[in-house]
Design a protein around this motif. Sequence first.
Motif, PDB file in Angstrom:
ATOM      1  N   LYS A  43       8.739  47.939  10.838  1.00 43.07           N
ATOM      2  CA  LYS A  43       9.401  49.179  10.909  1.00 43.07           C
ATOM      3  C   LYS A  43       8.706  50.125   9.583  1.00 43.07           C
ATOM      4  N   LYS A  44       8.413  49.622   8.431  1.00 46.98           N
ATOM      5  CA  LYS A  44       7.936  50.076   7.240  1.00 46.98           C
ATOM      6  C   LYS A  44       6.426  50.518   7.763  1.00 46.98           C
ATOM      7  N   GLN A  45       5.615  49.477   8.483  1.00 47.94           N
ATOM      8  CA  GLN A  45       4.260  49.725   8.929  1.00 47.94           C
ATOM      9  C   GLN A  45       4.179  51.084   9.822  1.00 47.94           C
ATOM     10  N   GLU A  46       5.068  50.918  10.629  1.00 45.53           N
ATOM     11  CA  GLU A  46       5.217  52.092  11.777  1.00 45.53           C
ATOM     12  C   GLU A  46       5.565  53.488  11.143  1.00 45.53           C
ATOM     13  N   GLN A  47       6.392  53.557  10.174  1.00 46.58           N
ATOM     14  CA  GLN A  47       6.676  54.829   9.394  1.00 46.58           C
ATOM     15  C   GLN A  47       5.585  55.142   8.644  1.00 46.58           C
ATOM     16  N   MET A  48       4.797  54.078   8.004  1.00 47.20           N
ATOM     17  CA  MET A  48       3.391  54.556   7.453  1.00 47.20           C
ATOM     18  C   MET A  48       2.447  55.194   8.230  1.00 47.20           C
ATOM     19  N   SER A  62       2.839  56.665  10.942  1.00 47.01           N
ATOM     20  CA  SER A  62       3.086  58.086  11.335  1.00 47.01           C
ATOM     21  C   SER A  62       3.057  59.226  10.190  1.00 47.01           C
ATOM     22  N   SER A  63       3.328  58.722   8.923  1.00 47.44           N
ATOM     23  CA  SER A  63       3.226  59.748   7.955  1.00 47.44           C
ATOM     24  C   SER A  63       1.798  59.761   7.534  1.00 47.44           C
ATOM     25  N   ILE A  72       5.871  53.757   0.975  1.00 43.77           N
ATOM     26  CA  ILE A  72       6.655  53.380   2.129  1.00 43.77           C
ATOM     27  C   ILE A  72       6.813  52.110   2.304  1.00 43.77           C
TER      28      ILE A  72
END
Length: 208
Positions: A24-29, A31-32, A74
């Motif tokens: 989830k953190k990697q997905e958020q990163m 995207s950012s 992140i």
Amino acid sequence: MEGFVLYADLLESRKLKDFFLISKKQEQMFSSLNEKFHSEFLFPPRTVKGVDEFELGLRSLNCLLDLFIEMNAILHPYIFRYHLSFGNIQMSEDFENKVLGGEVFHKINDNIEFMRKQDLLFLTSGIPSLQSGLLNSFFNAWMMLTSDWTVRQNEVMQMKRKAYAHKEIAEDLNISVAGAQKIAEQANWKQVLFIEKEFRNFLNEWKV
């Protein structure tokens, strides 16, 4: 074409238990990074073998420090080692951002296992020795000060980077001014901001 590839490898990945959280953190990163640095990419961030390894392609190093800051913020508390390589990258003309290969990836494959055995956090290849040495010095000094930050220290430092006063930080985080100042001092905020300023100046002045 020639460009940079930044390869990231999670430290102590064999001890990783919560794959869902880091995924989830990697997905958020991703995207950012795509939102903030899209124009800087030769190809966008992508996983390599799993959530413990990813890579991205850069046209230049102008945004390198800002990438590190964003990724570390992140991905916290996970720590990655990074290999930065410069060389030929073969891109398909038929598919947008389709990477086929190139010498730069061979350099990474040759060095990443060496980094793991030597417990190195940062290594470069294909970059002149003077610039490579300075990159290593800046990155290692920066990581020494930032790698063990707590979540709260990370939050406070994000605000210090935007020149927030301790009073403003205290109000935003609903803590005392003395508490905000103590957290910033524990995070070595003055030293960190100085290193980041010099690191950024070096990247802006170095034209590849």
